[in-house]
Design a protein around this motif. Sequence first.
Motif, mmCIF file in Angstrom:
data_model
loop_
_atom_site.group_PDB
_atom_site.id
_atom_site.type_symbol
_atom_site.label_atom_id
_atom_site.label_comp_id
_atom_site.label_asym_id
_atom_site.label_seq_id
_atom_site.Cartn_x
_atom_site.Cartn_y
_atom_site.Cartn_z
ATOM 1 N N PRO A 104 -10.655 -13.756 4.222
ATOM 2 C CA PRO A 104 -10.195 -12.661 5.090
ATOM 3 C C PRO A 104 -9.003 -11.904 4.517
ATOM 4 N N ARG A 105 -8.188 -12.577 3.701
ATOM 5 C CA ARG A 105 -7.035 -11.888 3.114
ATOM 6 C C ARG A 105 -7.486 -10.818 2.117
ATOM 7 N N PHE A 106 -8.652 -11.003 1.496
ATOM 8 C CA PHE A 106 -9.170 -9.976 0.594
ATOM 9 C C PHE A 106 -9.411 -8.686 1.366
ATOM 10 N N TRP A 107 -10.039 -8.787 2.526
ATOM 11 C CA TRP A 107 -10.302 -7.596 3.320
ATOM 12 C C TRP A 107 -9.021 -7.002 3.881
ATOM 13 N N THR A 108 -8.057 -7.867 4.203
ATOM 14 C CA THR A 108 -6.768 -7.383 4.686
ATOM 15 C C THR A 108 -6.051 -6.583 3.609
ATOM 16 N N THR A 109 -5.995 -7.147 2.420
ATOM 17 C CA THR A 109 -5.286 -6.463 1.326
ATOM 18 C C THR A 109 -6.013 -5.197 0.908
ATOM 19 N N LEU A 110 -7.345 -5.195 0.995
ATOM 20 C CA LEU A 110 -8.101 -3.991 0.661
ATOM 21 C C LEU A 110 -7.821 -2.888 1.688
ATOM 22 N N LYS A 111 -7.766 -3.255 2.954
ATOM 23 C CA LYS A 111 -7.459 -2.285 4.008
ATOM 24 C C LYS A 111 -6.056 -1.721 3.839
ATOM 25 N N VAL A 112 -5.086 -2.602 3.584
ATOM 26 C CA VAL A 112 -3.701 -2.162 3.401
ATOM 27 C C VAL A 112 -3.597 -1.208 2.214
ATOM 28 N N THR A 113 -4.276 -1.536 1.127
ATOM 29 C CA THR A 113 -4.202 -0.705 -0.071
ATOM 30 C C THR A 113 -4.846 0.646 0.144
ATOM 31 N N LEU A 114 -5.983 0.683 0.835
ATOM 32 C CA LEU A 114 -6.645 1.957 1.107
ATOM 33 C C LEU A 114 -5.775 2.848 1.991
ATOM 34 N N ILE A 115 -5.141 2.270 3.008
ATOM 35 C CA ILE A 115 -4.230 3.037 3.862
ATOM 36 C C ILE A 115 -3.059 3.551 3.037
ATOM 37 N N PHE A 116 -2.526 2.686 2.201
ATOM 38 C CA PHE A 116 -1.390 3.044 1.351
ATOM 39 C C PHE A 116 -1.748 4.224 0.445
ATOM 40 N N VAL A 117 -2.896 4.145 -0.229
ATOM 41 C CA VAL A 117 -3.322 5.206 -1.151
ATOM 42 C C VAL A 117 -3.622 6.487 -0.385
ATOM 43 N N ALA A 118 -4.291 6.366 0.762
ATOM 44 C CA ALA A 118 -4.688 7.550 1.536
ATOM 45 C C ALA A 118 -3.489 8.332 2.047
ATOM 46 N N ILE A 119 -2.365 7.661 2.288
ATOM 47 C CA ILE A 119 -1.177 8.351 2.803
ATOM 48 C C ILE A 119 -0.220 8.717 1.670
ATOM 49 N N ALA A 120 0.049 7.774 0.777
ATOM 50 C CA ALA A 120 1.066 7.983 -0.251
ATOM 51 C C ALA A 120 0.663 9.036 -1.273
ATOM 52 N N VAL A 121 -0.596 9.030 -1.705
ATOM 53 C CA VAL A 121 -1.024 9.960 -2.762
ATOM 54 C C VAL A 121 -0.919 11.420 -2.321
ATOM 55 N N PRO A 122 -1.497 11.822 -1.163
ATOM 56 C CA PRO A 122 -1.350 13.230 -0.756
ATOM 57 C C PRO A 122 0.102 13.647 -0.527
ATOM 58 N N LEU A 123 0.887 12.774 0.133
ATOM 59 C CA LEU A 123 2.286 13.112 0.383
ATOM 60 C C LEU A 123 3.055 13.289 -0.918
ATOM 61 N N ARG A 124 2.810 12.416 -1.873
ATOM 62 C CA ARG A 124 3.518 12.503 -3.152
ATOM 63 C C ARG A 124 3.170 13.796 -3.890
ATOM 64 N N LEU A 125 1.891 14.158 -3.903
ATOM 65 C CA LEU A 125 1.471 15.357 -4.613
ATOM 66 C C LEU A 125 1.979 16.620 -3.919
ATOM 67 N N VAL A 126 1.931 16.636 -2.578
ATOM 68 C CA VAL A 126 2.428 17.804 -1.844
ATOM 69 C C VAL A 126 3.922 17.978 -2.072
ATOM 70 N N PHE A 127 4.662 16.899 -2.008
ATOM 71 C CA PHE A 127 6.109 16.966 -2.219
ATOM 72 C C PHE A 127 6.427 17.382 -3.651
#
Length: 316
Positions: free
Chosen positions: A82-105
């Motif tokens: 279950p930790r694999f799915w947890t870490t995958l979810k956390v990473t996808l959320i992280f990438v989905a938010i951090a990447v656009p914000l970083r590029l826009v800024f």
Amino acid sequence: MSSLPNLEQKEKAIKTMTKEKRNFRQNLVAYAFISPWLFGFIAIIVGPMIYSLYLSFTSYDLLSAPRWIGFDNYIRMFTNDPRFWTTLKVTLIFVAIAVPLRLVFALAVAMLMNTGHRGSGFYSLIYYVPSIIGGSVAVAVIWRQIFGREGALNHVLSWFGVEGYNWFAHPDYALSVLILLIVWQFGSPMVIFLAGLKQIPQELYEAAAVDGSNKIQSFFNITLPMLTPVIFFNLIFAIINGFLTFTQAFLITAGGPIDRTLLYALYLYQNAFEYFRMGYASALAWVLLVIIGAFTAIIFLTSKKWVYYESEGGKS
């Protein structure tokens, strides 16, 4: 007279042999020059990759010899971890938010730096510094001093009667602290955006102004289309780096609290060097490679619809 064609053929054969020898010597010299890089590429990159692929099908704890177990690591990953799915979810959320914000800024700051004001080069250098030191222990200490229980942020909030939190230890805000750090490291894409902005012909803006376009219209009709190759480049590297983010989570939150900041690369590290499951960690690494490859392939395929290349007179 009959000997003349034979003589011409012999001369042509001699010239061909001479040319082949010259090409062979040139190729030999070229291979001699690239041999250090070629050796390093095979020994440091290709060799370990092949070995890690083998380890992904084994049970290996770094202390005993690898034991072949077939697809057990992959089956366990998808069905019994279950930790694999947890870490995958956390990473996808992280990438989905951090990447656009970083590029826009990064794009916003690059446009400010492109105004041609005096000292813009110095400010560009200053803004690039966080990208260099962003993964260091010093930045982790600074981030803790800012977002800790007694940190600078809570001190400022107290002026307005607001009680703060230990932000990087709070389940609802810890990931946001890491995202903010990644956005703060906008220097690298900013420099690339700035180079792209300087390549846009000013005549386009002048023509748009004559037609009555304001700055917002010029941005969407000229700046963004002309920057799409640069956006494409930055997007690819930002997504790859987002999935590979490790140092910030390791130094600041260590994956906590309750795995809310357990990024994929950190979980891979934990399995390899804390739990000594090197075989399982190798399987995680290859799954990550497939995930990154899938996202990259999707961006490449969709780029034909939104990336504009001036030399081709349209979109790629």
